[in-house]
Motif scaffolding. Structure first.
Motif, mmCIF file in Angstrom:
data_model
loop_
_atom_site.group_PDB
_atom_site.id
_atom_site.type_symbol
_atom_site.label_atom_id
_atom_site.label_comp_id
_atom_site.label_asym_id
_atom_site.label_seq_id
_atom_site.Cartn_x
_atom_site.Cartn_y
_atom_site.Cartn_z
ATOM 1 N N SER A 322 0.811 -1.222 0.000
ATOM 2 C CA SER A 322 0.000 0.000 0.000
ATOM 3 C C SER A 322 0.843 1.271 0.000
ATOM 4 O O SER A 322 0.325 2.349 -0.312
ATOM 5 N N VAL A 323 2.137 1.153 0.347
ATOM 6 C CA VAL A 323 2.989 2.345 0.432
ATOM 7 C C VAL A 323 3.112 3.050 -0.917
ATOM 8 O O VAL A 323 2.851 4.265 -1.016
ATOM 9 N N THR A 327 1.658 6.833 -2.049
ATOM 10 C CA THR A 327 2.626 7.824 -2.528
ATOM 11 C C THR A 327 2.238 8.351 -3.903
ATOM 12 O O THR A 327 2.405 9.548 -4.194
ATOM 13 N N TRP A 422 2.171 10.585 0.904
ATOM 14 C CA TRP A 422 3.377 9.859 1.298
ATOM 15 C C TRP A 422 3.538 9.793 2.807
ATOM 16 O O TRP A 422 4.176 8.870 3.334
ATOM 17 N N GLY A 425 1.592 6.811 3.708
ATOM 18 C CA GLY A 425 2.340 5.646 3.240
ATOM 19 C C GLY A 425 3.508 5.308 4.140
ATOM 20 O O GLY A 425 3.797 4.127 4.389
#
Length: 461
Positions: A322-323, A327, A422, A425
């Motif tokens: 999911s990061v 982002t 971000w 994230g």
């Protein structure tokens, strides 16, 4: 199971139903200035979470002491009805505050008592899949609320939104009234089993009396100590649970998922309004990509039932996945079709990640309590601590929903949409490490035989 899933979905649906309604209603009905709308929107979302945070452990403890799970559920429904009525007639900020607080108290009842009732019903073997249905209800309710609220508000007006709310509450009342708990259903089913046994009625009654006599003997032996020793006190129960790394990591995972989802509740409607010039309908429809993947929650639950040791790898993996998705939200900046499609695709991927992560995290609460009881039988005394454990995990969700709207709203307002993406994230990515290490127990600990082979209801210990 349907009653619990529907109750959870209805409760969280009410939370999200007025998300797209709130900005306009606060200005038109309450009379707030345009500059204070964002702040009060976040505050009202946070008040719900504050009530959920405060009431969850109390409700959980009382539910474990109660002889029935059904009556607390009905009391929670009364609180939900009162909350909806206050918001419906609310023409002052005080009524809106009171309505949100009642909503949070009702959610504490449903999520603590409902999940404990679910565990009472299905046991260990099908726990993951059962939690999948409940978490699907929670997730769909969380995201369907803003969707339908926006559509109804724009096309039917303010009272059309609350007409739907009261209709769902009516259905929920009917379901909770006709609910029959498993402990009562077993007694009712006993006569049907008698013809298959010689002298079945006497045997059944004899076994019941012996069981009750044994239980009464055990209770009489422990009641004198349960009221005084710290091992049976509420604080000691909480302390015992919080010493479990498995419960802590479940609480943290629940906190992170809640933080991200409620961040979007607070920020996404306003962002699409400013970027794409979407009205209430569009502000509601944008939650569909986040909502649809949660139909896979029961599938994830089925997988972790069959492969319990895979939970840590699945959950940590989707947290990491999911990061980059969050982002890449920074790429959505212009009012073009390409950017609208990109936003929907990213939200769908994010919804898929959390749909996979939710069931293992919620199921871990049960396994944490079971582990403590296996180490020290009767450690929590009469009634156990299952509802209390779910109450504590709900505190993680409440803390996330308390912080999320302020976290995302503040970052977006001060640093922009891209920075908000971000930042979320980063938090989710860092959280993948403790989940990998502790979900399912410390990663270097050798699993017990009972963790390898699920125990069915008919098996003897």
């Amino acid at each position: 199971m349907f009653v619990v899933s529907f109750a959870a979905a209805t409760d969280i649906f009410m939370y999200g139903l007025i998300v797209p309604v709130t900005p306009t209603a606060l200005q038109d009905r309450v009379g707030l200035s345009e500059g204070s709308i964002q702040s009060w929107t976040s505050i009202l979302l946070a008040l719900y979470s504050a009530a959920l945070l405060g009431f969850s452990p109390i409700v959980g403890y009382l539910a474990d002491r109660s002889e029935s799970r059904r009556w607390p559920l009905l009391i929670g429904l009364v609180a939900l009805g009162a909350a909806t009525a206050l918001l419906c007639v609310g023409t002052s900020i005080g009524l809106w505050i009171a309505g949100r607080l009642f909503q949070g108290a009702a959610a504490a009842v449903v999520w603590s008592v409902g999940l404990a009732l679910m565990v009472d019903t299905v046991g260990k073997e099908d726990l993951g899949q059962a939690i999948g249905y409940v978490s699907m209800g929670i997730s769909v309710g969380t995201l369907a609320g803003p969707l339908l609220g926006g559509v109804l508000y724009q096309n039917g007006g303010y009272y059309a939104v609350f007409g739907l709310a009261f209709g769902l509450i009516g259905v929920d009342i009917f379901l909770r009234v006709i609910l029959i708990e498993r402990r009562h259903a077993i007694k009712w089913l006993a006569p049907e089993q008698r013809p298959s046994f010689a002298n079945g009625q006497q045997t059944t009654e004899k076994e019941r009396k012996e069981t009750r006599s044994s239980s009464a003997s055990n209770i009489s032996d422990t009641d004198t100590t349960s009221k005084s020793p710290p091992s049976r006190s509420a604080l000691h129960r909480v302390g015992t649970l919080l010493r479990s790394p498995r419960l802590i990591v479940s609480l943290w995972g629940y906190f992170i998922i809640s933080l991200v989802l409620t961040s979007f509740d607070s920020v996404l409607p306003l962002y699409v309004q400013e970027t794409f010039d979407w009205k209430q309908t569009g502000q509601g429809l944008i939650f569909i990509p986040l909502m649809v993947p949660h139909v896979l929650d029961p599938v994830t639950g089925y997988v972790i039932d069959k492969f319990p040791r895979a939970s840590r790898y699945i959950t940590a993996g989707v947290f990491l996945a999911s990061v980059p998705v969050m982002t890449l939200l920074r790429l959505v900046t212009d009012n073009t079709m390409q950017h609208k499609i990109l936003l929907c695709a990213l939200l769908a991927l994010l919804g898929l990640c959390f749909a996979v992560a939710m069931p293992p995290i919620v199921a871990e609460v049960f396994y944490a309590v079971q582990e403590k009881e296996d180490e020290t039988p009767d450690i929590f005394g009469r009634g156990g601590a299952m509802a209390l454990a779910f109450g504590l995990s709900n505190m993680g969700f409440a803390a996330g929903s308390l912080i999320g709207p302020f976290f995302a709203g503040f970052i977006r307002q001060e640093a922009g949409w891209g920075t908000m993406g971000w930042a979320m994230g980063l938090i989710v990515g860092v959280s993948a490490l403790p989940i990998f290490l502790f979900l399912g127990g410390w990663i270097l600990r050798k699993p017990k035989p009972s963790e390898e082979t699920p125990i069915t209801e008919g098996d003897s210990p």
